[in-house]
Design an enzyme around this catalytic site. Structure first.
Site, mmCIF file in Angstrom:
data_model
loop_
_atom_site.group_PDB
_atom_site.id
_atom_site.type_symbol
_atom_site.label_atom_id
_atom_site.label_comp_id
_atom_site.label_asym_id
_atom_site.label_seq_id
_atom_site.Cartn_x
_atom_site.Cartn_y
_atom_site.Cartn_z
ATOM 1 N N GLY A 1 -3.573 -4.707 -4.969
ATOM 2 C CA GLY A 1 -4.520 -3.661 -5.334
ATOM 3 C C GLY A 1 -3.763 -2.401 -5.679
ATOM 4 O O GLY A 1 -3.326 -1.680 -4.787
ATOM 5 N N HIS A 2 -3.550 -2.152 -6.961
ATOM 6 C CA HIS A 2 -2.771 -0.999 -7.397
ATOM 7 C C HIS A 2 -3.695 0.063 -7.981
ATOM 8 O O HIS A 2 -4.356 -0.163 -9.000
ATOM 9 C CB HIS A 2 -1.722 -1.428 -8.431
ATOM 10 N N LYS B 1 2.647 2.038 -5.159
ATOM 11 C CA LYS B 1 3.421 1.524 -6.299
ATOM 12 C C LYS B 1 2.708 1.746 -7.629
ATOM 13 O O LYS B 1 3.337 2.088 -8.632
ATOM 14 C CB LYS B 1 3.681 0.017 -6.118
ATOM 15 N N GLY B 2 1.384 1.526 -7.653
ATOM 16 C CA GLY B 2 0.639 1.641 -8.897
ATOM 17 C C GLY B 2 0.770 3.007 -9.535
ATOM 18 O O GLY B 2 0.944 3.126 -10.755
ATOM 19 N N ASP C 1 0.821 -1.228 0.000
ATOM 20 C CA ASP C 1 0.000 0.000 0.000
ATOM 21 C C ASP C 1 0.852 1.274 0.000
ATOM 22 O O ASP C 1 0.425 2.311 0.498
ATOM 23 C CB ASP C 1 -0.944 0.029 1.216
ATOM 24 N N ASP D 1 2.550 14.711 1.963
ATOM 25 C CA ASP D 1 1.654 15.819 2.306
ATOM 26 C C ASP D 1 0.711 15.495 3.463
ATOM 27 O O ASP D 1 0.160 16.416 4.090
ATOM 28 C CB ASP D 1 0.839 16.238 1.077
ATOM 29 N N GLN E 1 2.373 -6.178 -3.237
ATOM 30 C CA GLN E 1 2.530 -6.221 -1.781
ATOM 31 C C GLN E 1 3.790 -5.428 -1.381
ATOM 32 O O GLN E 1 4.042 -4.392 -1.958
ATOM 33 C CB GLN E 1 2.595 -7.668 -1.260
ATOM 34 N N THR F 1 -6.589 -12.406 2.019
ATOM 35 C CA THR F 1 -7.683 -11.773 1.295
ATOM 36 C C THR F 1 -8.753 -12.782 0.885
ATOM 37 O O THR F 1 -9.803 -12.397 0.373
ATOM 38 C CB THR F 1 -7.164 -11.083 0.017
#
Length: 400
Positions: A40-41, A16-17, A13, A331, A222, A128
């Site tokens: 999940g990207h 990366k995507g 998380d 940010d 991952q 998952t």
């Protein structure tokens, strides 16, 4: 011309995507080498936000070949749903997606076993439920179904029935599993026939492009701390999520990889169970979760949030041989008066700086923090390091 790998440097998380999508504009190939639909990207294409689970993040780049490597476990049902979703947004994927002949295939049986096992163990690992672990088990037991098996529907059906009989006989699934999975079997066979058209010799493809000097982007899934060998075992994924998985997962030697970029979030998150030394259970933890919208792209589960763990980051850099780092979500820290960085662990009165020393008992360590004064001004939209607030620069310099 170069070969670049993008690796998650924490517990996944990390963003990366988005980085892969940005870098893929100049790439002829984007290749995944491990994992499956448990990834999940999140990718943005203009105003379009898409979450990809199996298709590499270069799919929105015209002419970019997307390889699902042999180290992956591919779910035909999920893959076809993803392809249809991408096409529904007006993108033509014809000739772009390539599934390795020796990639292992996730079936409805594997998913059912995964769910049953987790339920029996009170969700101990926190998977998952997408059949990833059971498919890798079959791979190493040498009884798996592979991409090449999709090319012969009769042979595939025989292997599927034999696998189901075995699962029932060994008690992995109940006697009525045949009736329960009948609809899923039919859907699987339809999707398998479609995915069979995508199965090809990805080994030759990636080597041909490498030898021509084309830009190739390798996409990890991952994160390093979920690596089955180097992560927080047993609370890990079932594959090699570190750069070490590239060679086995694509058949591409790592000495051909020019750049290894580690993606690190400016703070720490983790989904599911397992140790996370800097996890916060106070208002700061909730603030990080809310501001960062920290909910899993695959499961929707709230992520556990904490301060940046420099001990873990240093370990990850060593494991992967990182040549560069991309820092994401900086940010989010704009809104904190005080920011902490874990610089060491304490265990039994001893100060520990090597994560490898305590990886087996990480749940027992206490973080030792260095305090930073927050910059409390926006960093959103700043395109140059020199334009960042001085305190932000100090934070970046320290953790790098």
């Amino acid at each position: 011309m170069s070969i670049t790998a993008v690796i998650g440097g924490q517990w996944g998380d990390e963003g990366k995507g988005k980085i892969v999508d940005l870098l893929s504009k100049d790439s002829k190939i984007v290749a995944r080498y491990q994992g499956g639909a448990n990834a999940g990207h999140t990718v943005y294409h203009g105003d379009l936000k898409v979450v990809l689970h199996q298709i590499p993040s270069g799919i929105f780049r015209k002419g970019c070949h997307c390889i699902l490597g042999n180290g992956m476990v591919v779910d035909p049902i999920g893959l076809m749903e993803e392809i249809e979703m991408v096409q529904s947004h007006g993108f033509d994927t014809t000739g772009q997606i390539h599934v390795a002949m020796n990639a292992h295939i996730v079936t409805p049986i594997h998913k059912a076993i995964d769910v049953a096992t987790e339920a029996a163990n009170n969700n101990r690992i926190g998977t998952t439920g997408r059949g990833i672990g059971p498919t890798y088990v079959d791979k190493y037991d040498r009884v798996g179904i592979r991409g090449v098996d999709l090319l012969d529907a009769n042979c595939l059906r025989e292997k599927l029935n034999a696998k189901l009989d075995s699962a029932i006989q060994t008690g992995q699934l109940p006697e009525n599993a045949k009736d329960q999975l009948q609809d899923q079997f039919q859907k699987f066979m339809v999707c398998a026939e479609q995915v069979a058209l995508l199965v090809s010799d990805t080994f030759a493809l990636i080597h041909e492009y490498a030898e021509r000097g084309e830009n190739i982007l390798i996409e990890g899934a991952q994160g390093t701390l979920l690596d089955v060998d180097h992560g927080t075992y047993p609370f890990v994924t079932s594959s090699s999520a570190s750069s070490a998985g590239i060679s086995t997962g694509l058949g591409l030697p790592t000495n051909k990889v020019d750049t290894i970029i580690g993606i690190l979030k400016a703070y720490t998150t983790r989904v599911g169970t397992g140790p996370a030394p800097t996890e916060l259970f106070d208002e700061d933890g909730q603030k990080l979760r809310d501001l960062g919208q920290e909910y899993g792209a695959t499961t929707g589960r709230p992520r556990r949030c904490g301060w940046f763990d420099a001990v873990a980051a240093h370990y990850s850099a060593r494991v992967n041989g990182l040549t560069e780092v991309a820092l994401t979500k900086l940010d989010i820290l704009d809104h904190f008066e005080e920011i902490k960085v874990c610089v060491a662990y304490k265990l039994d009165g001893k100060e520990i700086k090597n994560m490898s020393e305590v990886l087996h008992c990480l749940e027992d360590v206490k973080p030792i923090y260095k305090l930073f004064e927050g910059w409390q001004e926006t960093t959103t939209g700043i395109g140059s390091y020199s334009d960042l607030p001085e305190k932000t620069q100090e934070y970046i310099q320290f953790i790098s």
